[in-house]
Each structure stands twice: as structure tokens, then as C-alpha cells.
Design an enzyme around this catalytic site. Structure first.
Site: not given
Ligand code: NAP
Length: 279
Positions: A50, A94, A117
Site C-alpha cells: 500500500k 490494518q 477503508d
């Protein structure tokens, strides 16, 4: 047809980069902050990828690392600091998190406008009600992959394997919005094969290697394989690729299908968050 997720992701990242460059010329900067807790090997790989792709797109990316023992409060304080920081457009924590840290508490603490997200309940609700939501990256990437094959999905029967908050449920919402007739299946579904056989669009997100066989696929279906499963040192999907590709009109490979599009959509979402907070 094999759907080339890598190629499509390169086009997406190029588009994001062009927009980021235009904004930079106007003196604006787009930042993505990623919080990484512990040393879970897949998370280390995902975060590294990422970060690499964000840099490629001209997005300022920082990874904030904590040891596994970090307290929930320390992470919550950091999120609040990032919420207040105008240079931070997007925040990603994460997953998975260590057992002593409550996932819901962490997700709820992120400013929904910076929630790249799309996991915050406000974004989940907005997606369900069909309004302006930040959409989880993997299902969003799947939708783009499907639409790269066929743009008008109206009236198609979509069958989704898996009902996770991360994949199955938001995928269903996105396909409903496209006017598909949607069936969601899960581990308690009776006769998974016959459900799959009805699918014009089949999205497999279960995490069971090669669960879906070629004779589960309706001739001419679009098949999207979200699964990432380790097998003899290789990564394979939830769909048995060789037997399925002869039935499907189009199918994503693993790797090289959904994975790269997930990251491309993360960058797209970061830009989206920037627009929501700064323009
Ligand atoms: P998850 O939270 O574990 O959910 C799995 C879902 O599959 C659940 O709804 C479960 O049913 C269902 N399921 C499990 N076994 C099944 C079976 N034998 N038959 C029918 N349904 C079954 O998983 P997830 O987070 O959604 O991830 C799914 C897969 O996608 C994993 O392999 C993951 O690594 C991969 N993934 C890939 C990407 C990418 O970028 N490519 C991103 C995220 C995840 P119940 O609800 O009844 O338990």
C-alpha cells in the site's frame, strides 16, 4: 477472457496520480496514514504494498508502527491526532488487531470522512441506504473488474459467496445498486453448488481454497475470485481456476486479479476522502 486486474489497477493508479499532480500544483497535498500493530506477516506485506503504490501515485504515505502490546488508548489517541491533522486525508488501521484491542472501538474512532477503508458505521449505513459512502476497497475493486467486462449489470443474477463486513455484505450492496438480483451465500447455505449455478455474476470471498469447481459455474458467467489461500508455497483462490475458466465468460486470476484493484481503490478512496475534507 482472463480479467487482468494488474493492468486495470495500473490505469486506475495513473488516473489518481494525474489528479494528485493537479492538486499539488494548486499547493494541496494528499496524505494517507496507516496504523500497523504487531508483526503479522500478511499485514506487513499488505502495508508495504500500500505504501509503495501510494508513493507511486504521489500520495504522502506514513506508516505508524506499534508493538503488539500497545494499549488501546494509545492507538485511540493517535487516531484522534490524525483526525485533527489537516495534512492527513485518509486513515487506515490494518486489520487484524491484537485480541486486547477492540476492532469496533478503533474503527468508530476514525473520522468517517477520513475512513479510507469504508468500515465506519456511518459509511456502512450510507452504502446500505445508497447514498454517498466511502466504499470498502476490495468490493469496490471487484465492481470495477466486473464492469470492465460488462458495464450494464441491470437484471443480472449475482451470487456472492461469503457475508463478511469486509467483502460479502458491501459487495451485495454495490451490486444491488447496479440493479442486480443478489443472493448472498455463507457457510450455512444448503446446496451451494445449485446457488452458484444460477449466477450470471459470481463473487467468491470465503477463504476456502478452490471451493468453487468448474461445474458450479453457469456457462458465460463473470467470475470474481477474492480468495487468498496458501497452498504448497503458492497463493490460490476460492475458485478452481482451470476448470472454471472454460465455463466463464470472464474470470479473475489469483494472484493478479482482485488484489491489485484493492490497492488501486484504496488510493482512489484516499483522493475521495481528501475531496470530502479539503475541497
Ligand atoms: P471471513 O471474514 O472469514 O468470511 C468468510 C465468509 O465465507 C463467511 O461469511 C463464511 O460464512 C463464508 N464461508 C466460509 N466457509 C464457507 C464454505 N465452506 N461455504 C460457504 N461459505 C463459507 O473472510 P473475508 O475477510 O471476507 O475474506 C475472504 C477471503 O478473501 C479470504 O481468503 C481473504 O484472504 C480474501 N481477501 C482478499 C482480499 C484481496 O484484496 N484480494 C482482500 C480481503 C480479503 P459464515 O458467515 O457462515 O461463517
Amino acid at each position: 477472457m482472463i480479467i487482468d486486474g494488474k493492468k486495470l489497477s495500473i490505469e486506475f493508479i495513473k488516473e489518481v496520480k494525474e489528479e494528485v499532480e493537479t492538486l499539488k500544483k494548486q499547493g494541496k497535498s494528499i496524505g494517507l496514514s496507516v496504523i500497523l500493530i504487531g508483526e503479522y506477516p500478511p499485514s506487513l506485506i499488505y502495508v508495504k504494498n500500500k505504501e509503495k503504490k501510494a508513493k507511486e501515485a504521489g500520495i504522502i504515505s506514513e506508516v505508524i508502527k506499534y508493538p503488539n502490546e500497545v494499549s488501546e488508548n494509545e492507538v485511540l489517541n493517535k487516531i484522534e491526532e490524525l483526525n485533527q491533522n489537516s495534512k492527513v486525508s485518509g486513515i487506515l488501521v490494518q486489520l487484524p488487531l491484537p485480541g486486547h484491542i477492540k476492532k469496533e472501538k478503533i474503527i468508530n474512532a476514525i473520522n468517517p470522512l477520513k475512513d479510507v477503508d469504508g468500515f465506519h458505521p456511518i459509511n456502512v449505513g450510507n452504502l446500505a441506504s445508497g447514498t454517498n459512502a466511502i466504499t470498502p476497497c476490495t468490493p469496490l475493486g471487484c465492481l470495477y473488474l466486473i464492469k470492465s467486462v460488462e458495464n450494464n449489470l441491470e437484471g443480472k443474477h449475482a451470487v456472492i459467496l461469503g457475508r463478511s463486513n469486509l467483502n460479502g455484505k458491501p459487495m451485495a450492496q454495490l451490486l444491488l445498486k447496479e440493479n442486480c438480483t443478489v443472493t448472498i451465500t455463507h457457510s450455512k447455505t444448503k446446496d451451494l453448488k445449485s446457488e452458484c449455478k444460477k449466477a450470471d455474476i459470481l463473487v467468491a470471498a470465503v477463504g476456502v481454497k478452490e471451493l468453487v469447481k468448474g461445474d458450479w459455474i453457469k456457462k458465460g458467467a463473470i467470475v470474481i475470485d477474492v480468495g487468498i489461500n496458501k497452498s504448497n508455497g503458492k497463493i490460490i483462490g476460492d475458485v478452481e481456476f482451470d476448470s472454471s475458466k472454460v465455463m466463464a465468460k470472464a474470470i479473475t486470476p489469483v494472484p493478479g486479479g482482485v488484489g491489485p484493484m484493492t490497492i488501486a481503490c484504496l488510493l482512489k478512496n484516499t483522493l475521495e476522502c481528501f475531496k470530502k475534507t479539503s475541497l
